[in-house]
Scaffold this motif. Structure first.
Motif, short mmCIF file in Angstrom:
data_model
loop_
_atom_site.label_atom_id
_atom_site.label_comp_id
_atom_site.label_asym_id
_atom_site.label_seq_id
_atom_site.Cartn_x
_atom_site.Cartn_y
_atom_site.Cartn_z
N GLN A 47 0.82 -1.22 0.00
CA GLN A 47 0.00 0.00 0.00
C GLN A 47 0.85 1.26 0.00
O GLN A 47 0.34 2.35 -0.26
N GLY A 48 2.12 1.14 0.34
CA GLY A 48 2.98 2.31 0.46
C GLY A 48 3.55 2.41 1.86
O GLY A 48 3.33 1.54 2.72
N ALA A 49 4.29 3.49 2.11
CA ALA A 49 4.97 3.67 3.39
C ALA A 49 4.00 4.10 4.48
O ALA A 49 3.07 4.87 4.24
N GLY A 50 4.25 3.61 5.69
CA GLY A 50 3.43 4.00 6.83
C GLY A 50 4.29 4.39 8.02
O GLY A 50 5.42 3.91 8.17
N LEU A 51 3.77 5.28 8.83
CA LEU A 51 4.40 5.67 10.09
C LEU A 51 3.48 5.26 11.22
O LEU A 51 2.29 5.61 11.21
N VAL A 52 4.01 4.52 12.19
CA VAL A 52 3.21 4.16 13.35
C VAL A 52 2.96 5.41 14.19
O VAL A 52 3.91 6.10 14.59
N SER A 53 1.71 5.70 14.45
CA SER A 53 1.36 6.88 15.25
C SER A 53 2.00 6.78 16.63
O SER A 53 2.10 5.69 17.22
N ASP A 54 2.44 7.93 17.16
CA ASP A 54 3.04 7.91 18.49
C ASP A 54 2.07 7.39 19.54
O ASP A 54 2.48 6.83 20.56
N ARG A 55 0.78 7.54 19.29
CA ARG A 55 -0.22 7.05 20.24
C ARG A 55 -0.24 5.54 20.33
O ARG A 55 -0.65 4.97 21.35
N ASP A 56 0.15 4.86 19.25
CA ASP A 56 0.09 3.40 19.21
C ASP A 56 1.47 2.75 19.16
O ASP A 56 1.58 1.53 19.07
N LEU A 57 2.52 3.56 19.24
CA LEU A 57 3.87 3.03 19.08
C LEU A 57 4.18 1.96 20.12
O LEU A 57 4.71 0.89 19.78
#
Length: 205
Positions: free
Chosen positions: A131-141
């Protein structure tokens, strides 16, 4: 993409694309820049949060990328390029029908399987999938890191304290330690300044 959007593109094929009007925050919040000064100008606008569920759903359904890694919202016949403050997809942790960890995007889509994980010097965790690049949200890291295990089934604590530049193989597991994603996936260190080239997207198209 919505049928009415495809129809509008066919009817008006030469509408110029625009930049500076829309951004996606590192927490997955769409922001509108009312004067079109979201980036590339000395007086960048912070933007206004878009909160309408209907508009958010419309953007999410018509959010795509081109071959150069530039992400955009297809607003009828007009392409609206997006400033990415984190990555094209902002990832959170949810559970699948069996109660096992499942990554989901800021638009509510399932994300994965992950082909590669990357950790940068600031402690941000990135993923790459079809799907492409993703960043894990700091809330869920913390939850995502907790769900990741080494190929041998151990927590990542020891590796995170002294990351090996050669990387490590990891799996996304369930509460019982069961394999969630099949074969182990590489987790590597992301060099400073290498985000866009490594993960294949343009933050400010």
């Amino acid at each position: 993409m919505d049928e009415q959007v495809l129809a509008a593109m066919a009817r008006w094929p030469d509408v110029p694309a625009v930049r500076g009007w829309l951004s996606l925050s590192a927490r997955g919040q769409w922001r509108l820049h009312p004067r079109g000064r979201g980036w590339g100008v000395p007086d960048e606008e912070p933007g206004e949060a878009i909160t309408s569920p209907q508009i958010l759903a419309f953007i999410g359904r018509n959010y795509l990328s081109d071959d150069a890694g530039r992400w955009f919202f297809q607003n009828g016949p007009q392409r609206v390029y997006v400033r990415l403050d984190g990555a094209p997809w902002i990832l959170g942790m949810d559970a699948d029908a069996q109660g096992r960890p499942q990554l989901r995007t800021h638009t509510g889509r399932d994300y994965g399987p992950v082909a590669h994980w990357w950790l940068d010097s600031g402690g941000r965790l990135y993923a790459r999938s079809a799907q492409g690049a993703g960043l894990v949200s700091d809330r869920d890291l913390a939850r995502v890191v907790e769900a990741l295990r080494t190929a041998e089934g151990r927590p990542l604590d020891d590796w995170l304290e002294r990351p090996d530049p050669a990387g490590i193989a990891v799996r996304l597991t369930g509460d019982a330690g069961t394999d969630r994603a099949g074969a182990a996936t590489p987790l590597g260190l992301l060099a400073d300044g290498a985000l866009e080239a490594t993960l294949g997207f343009v933050r400010r198209p």
